[in-house]
Design a protein around this motif. Sequence first.
Motif, short mmCIF file in Angstrom:
data_model
loop_
_atom_site.label_atom_id
_atom_site.label_comp_id
_atom_site.label_asym_id
_atom_site.label_seq_id
_atom_site.Cartn_x
_atom_site.Cartn_y
_atom_site.Cartn_z
N SER A 1 34.85 47.76 39.55
CA SER A 1 34.91 46.32 39.32
C SER A 1 34.33 45.95 37.96
CB SER A 1 34.13 45.58 40.40
OG SER A 1 32.73 45.81 40.26
N PRO B 1 36.86 46.20 46.87
CA PRO B 1 38.15 46.12 46.17
C PRO B 1 39.08 45.11 46.84
CG PRO B 1 37.51 48.41 46.58
CD PRO B 1 36.54 47.56 47.33
N TRP C 1 39.37 42.24 40.01
CA TRP C 1 38.25 42.74 40.81
C TRP C 1 36.96 42.48 40.04
CZ3 TRP C 1 37.27 48.55 42.41
CH2 TRP C 1 36.18 48.58 43.29
#
Length: 335
Positions: free
Chosen positions: A286, A97, A92
Motif C-alpha cells: 500500500s 488490499p 490502496w
Amino acid sequence: MKAIKVSRPGGLDRLKLAEIGEPRAPGAGEIRVRLHSNSLNYHDYAVAIGAIPSDDGRIPMSDGAGVVEAIGEGAGEFAVGDRVVSCFFPYWQDGEPPHGNFSHVPGDGIDGYAREAVVTPAHWFTKAPKGWSHLETATLPCAALTAWRALVVEGGLKAGDSVLILGTGGVAIFALQFAKAMGATAIVTSSSDAKLERAREMGADFTVNYKTDTDWGDTVRAWTGKRGVDHVLEIGGPGTLAQSITAARVGGHISMIGILTGIKGEVPTLALMAKQIKLKGIIVGSRQHQLDMIRALDATGIKPVIDKTFALAELADAFRHEERAGHFGKICVEI
C-alpha cells in the motif's frame, strides 16, 4: 510528448514510440509530474509480451519517478519541485488490499509511466527518499516495496532472524539489503557463481548454487544447524516451493511473490502442515507501506543496485536484457 505504447496482442517488436498530447493542468487534489525514469519488473515484461493482455495502445510501466511541476488546489502534501515516486496500487492507501487483480495498476489496467509527463491524483505518488537520483527512486514502487512488505510488514523481520532469498533480481537484492540493515542473517541462491560472489560482497552470509546443488533446501537447513530459516522470499513459484518448505523452520514464514517457474503446480501439503508454516501470497503493498519504507531508507542509507540503464526509446532492448536473466539488481529506463 513522447510515450511508449503496447500494440495488441503484445510482443517486444510491437512496442512503439508515439507522440501524445501534453497533459492538462492539474485539477483539485491533483499533481502534474514530469517523469524522468522507470524501472523494469517481471510484471511489466508480461504486459509487454502479451502474457498479461491489456488494451491496445496501453502505455506500460508501473514504476515512475520525477518532479512535481504543477499542483492543483488541495494537493498541499506536495510542492512544485518535489521529487516523487509512483505507487504500484494507487487505490490502496492503507489497511487490507482492496482488490485482488491488476485492474488499477499503472501500465496494466490503466496507462502507466513510460511517458514524459502525467497528471494524477496527488495520493498516487509519494515523496522520494532524500538525496536519491530519479533512476534510484524508480526502483522502489514494485521491487523494493515487495521485499519490504514480505519481510517487515508480513514477516515481522527482526535482528537475529534468518532469511532465505531466491535469486539476485530486483526484489531479491532489496531483500538482502533490508535483511542485513536490520541485523538478520541472509542466505542467497542463484545459478551463477559470479552473482553469488557479488551477493557475498554485499553481506550474504551463505550462498547456494541451485543448479549444481539440486537439494539446496536440505543444504540451507543443514547450514542453520537443522533449525531451518525464519523467512523465505519465494520468487520461483511451484518449481521451487518444495525446496523452500524444506529449508524453512517449524513455524517459519514463506512469502510467495514470484511465478518464474510457472503459475500452478503441486504443493507438498503434508510438509507444509507438519512444519506449520505460514505461506503468504504477496503482491507489492500500500501507499502507507511505501511511506514507511522510505522513512527506513532515509534512516539506513540503503541505495539500490542498478544493473543497466536504457533510454525510453530502447524499452524493448531493456526487456530483452531482462529476458536474458543476466542482470543483478534493477534495470532502469531514463526518460
